[in-house]
Write an enzyme that holds these catalytic residues in place. Structure first.
Site, PDB file in Angstrom:
ATOM      1  N   TRP A 105       0.828  -1.209   0.000  1.00  0.00           N
ATOM      2  CA  TRP A 105       0.000   0.000   0.000  1.00  0.00           C
ATOM      3  C   TRP A 105       0.861   1.257   0.000  1.00  0.00           C
ATOM      4  O   TRP A 105       0.555   2.232  -0.695  1.00  0.00           O
ATOM      5  CB  TRP A 105      -0.976   0.008   1.168  1.00  0.00           C
ATOM      6  CG  TRP A 105      -2.003  -1.074   1.067  1.00  0.00           C
ATOM      7  CD1 TRP A 105      -2.197  -2.100   1.940  1.00  0.00           C
ATOM      8  CD2 TRP A 105      -2.960  -1.263   0.010  1.00  0.00           C
ATOM      9  NE1 TRP A 105      -3.218  -2.906   1.499  1.00  0.00           N
ATOM     10  CE2 TRP A 105      -3.697  -2.425   0.329  1.00  0.00           C
ATOM     11  CE3 TRP A 105      -3.256  -0.573  -1.175  1.00  0.00           C
ATOM     12  CZ2 TRP A 105      -4.722  -2.910  -0.495  1.00  0.00           C
ATOM     13  CZ3 TRP A 105      -4.275  -1.048  -1.991  1.00  0.00           C
ATOM     14  CH2 TRP A 105      -4.994  -2.199  -1.649  1.00  0.00           C
ATOM     15  N   ASP A 175      -1.461   6.911   6.231  1.00  0.00           N
ATOM     16  CA  ASP A 175      -2.530   5.991   5.863  1.00  0.00           C
ATOM     17  C   ASP A 175      -2.801   5.102   7.084  1.00  0.00           C
ATOM     18  O   ASP A 175      -1.952   4.304   7.467  1.00  0.00           O
ATOM     19  CB  ASP A 175      -2.082   5.160   4.655  1.00  0.00           C
ATOM     20  CG  ASP A 175      -3.127   4.139   4.203  1.00  0.00           C
ATOM     21  OD1 ASP A 175      -4.171   4.007   4.874  1.00  0.00           O
ATOM     22  OD2 ASP A 175      -2.891   3.483   3.165  1.00  0.00           O
ATOM     23  N   LYS A 199     -12.274  -1.548   7.290  1.00  0.00           N
ATOM     24  CA  LYS A 199     -11.532  -2.459   8.159  1.00  0.00           C
ATOM     25  C   LYS A 199     -11.972  -2.313   9.622  1.00  0.00           C
ATOM     26  O   LYS A 199     -12.410  -3.274  10.216  1.00  0.00           O
ATOM     27  CB  LYS A 199     -10.043  -2.227   7.989  1.00  0.00           C
ATOM     28  CG  LYS A 199      -9.535  -2.921   6.707  1.00  0.00           C
ATOM     29  CD  LYS A 199      -8.711  -2.083   5.818  1.00  0.00           C
ATOM     30  CE  LYS A 199      -8.541  -2.773   4.469  1.00  0.00           C
ATOM     31  NZ  LYS A 199      -7.747  -1.980   3.541  1.00  0.00           N
TER      32      LYS A 199
END
Ligand SMILES: *Cc1c(COP(=O)(O)O)cnc(C)c1O
Length: 364
Positions: A105, A175, A199
């Site tokens: 990511w 992030d 999530k």
């Protein structure tokens, strides 16, 4: 399978939501709080919806201790759109940004930003297969960088920063898609925090952005209107139709967390869950965790047997026991148990029970 019989879902995302929250929503799904309508049908400009989004914001502020000089935004496009939105808005002077690459990511975030400016990888753990978090110091960043970017929890590799890098005043962009609300954080250390909801927060479709006010207003004139943070900040996330229902569900999750002791209580529970699972893995003859101990994620527990066919057999057998989605990310294989906020200890205990049995039957 009976409708009521729920599995333990170890998916990396979308992932489990608290059952009581979903049941509460289901209870008045077609007629919200006597409004005669579902939240799905409601005008986002209605009094009822204004209260829903307003409460969601103030509850999130309370949960994370968000200072007054930060704006909270409910956006669309997932963390993936943030990868470009960050660069578009924050490459505002030197057009330089430094990224710490600790997994897929982070790498994607850096690649996207490189479309907009001069991106440098300040540090990476790629040569170690992303099994640890590199030590980064102030000197590792260019003095004139417009921002530094990190991924706090690496969902695929199962690592987590054990510290917040010192950037010496350069805005830190983070992030937090896979760890927001799972642990206490100091929002004041960051210039911008973003996180997709699916999530730890709620259903897919809404992305949280928490941004220090002085960083707003630097999008170039050519930027698409939607991609200017200032538009969303100035319009309280109502410049256009927000993802109304996803925000509503997230808001219900926030209320539950507050009622149950806040983020501190969740962090304690998450440490207990992860501690138990890592403890079992470390003591096992069959399973092992390849991640450096100090850098291990509380949310995504990566493990393997070292034998691919045995891993497959484990994943299949677990599924038959109602333990779903234990396969590691398709890029690395092995197993991964994502144990976000909504995974109860009972799920972790059932997983450990199955691992014990599997080890007895298949151990060396
Ligand atoms: C899941 C995830 C993403 C991607 O999120 P999307 O909402 O699918 O764009 C990005 N970063 C991290 C850390 C993630 O866990």
């Amino acid at each position: 399978m009976d409708n009521k019989e729920r599995v333990f879902n170890f998916s990396a995302g979308p992932s489990m939501l608290p059952l009581d929250v979903m049941e509460g929503i289901a209870g008045n799904l077609t007629n919200y709080a006597g409004s005669g309508q579902s939240v799905m049908e409601m005008s986002h400009r209605s009094k009822e919806y204004e209260a829903i989004i307003g409460d969601a914001e103030s509850n999130l502020r309370e949960l994370l201790g968000i200072p007054e000089n930060y704006k909270v935004m409910f956006l669309q496009g997932g963390a993936t759109l943030q990868f470009s939105m960050v660069a578009l808005n924050l490459l505002r002077k030197s057009k330089k940004a430094d990224y710490v690459v600790t997994g897929t990511w982070a790498e994607k975030a850096a690649q996207e930003a490189a479309k907009f400016g001069d991106v440098r990888i300040a540090a990476t753990s790629e040569q170690g297969m992303f099994t640890y978090i590199p030590e980064v110091k102030r000197e590792d960043f260019r003095e004139d960088a417009d921002y530094v970017h990190i991924t706090l929890n690496n969902t695929i590799y199962g690592t987590h920063f054990p510290y917040v890098p010192d950037t010496g005043g350069i805005p830190l962009v983070c992030d937090m898609s896979s760890c927001i609300l799972s642990e206490e954080i100091d929002v004041g250390k960051y210039g911008l925090i973003y996180a997709g909801a699916q999530k730890n927060v709620g259903p897919a479709g809404v992305t949280l952005a928490i941004m220090r006010e002085d960083l707003l207003g630097f999008a170039p004139k050519s930027a698409p209107t939607y991609l200017d943070y200032k538009i969303h900040a100035d319009n309280d996330s109502m410049y256009n139709t927000p993802p109304c229902f996803a925000i509503f569900v997230a808001g219900e999750v926030f209320k539950k967390i507050i009622k149950e002791g806040g983020v501190a209580a969740l962090e304690k529970a998450n440490k207990e869950k992860a501690g138990k699972l890592y403890g079992f893995i470390d003591g096992s003859e069959l399973f092992r965790c390849p991640i450096a101990e100090k850098d291990r994620s509380l949310m995504n527990v990566v493990f393997l047997t070292g034998d691919e066919s045995l891993d497959k057999k484990f994943i299949q057998g677990a599924k038959e026991e109602g333990l779903y989605n234990l396969a590691g990310h398709r890029s690395i294989g092995g197993m991964r148990a994502s144990i976000y906020n909504a995974m109860p200890m009972a799920g972790v205990e059932k997983l450990i029970g199955f691992m014990k049995k599997f080890e007895e039957e298949n151990g060396r």
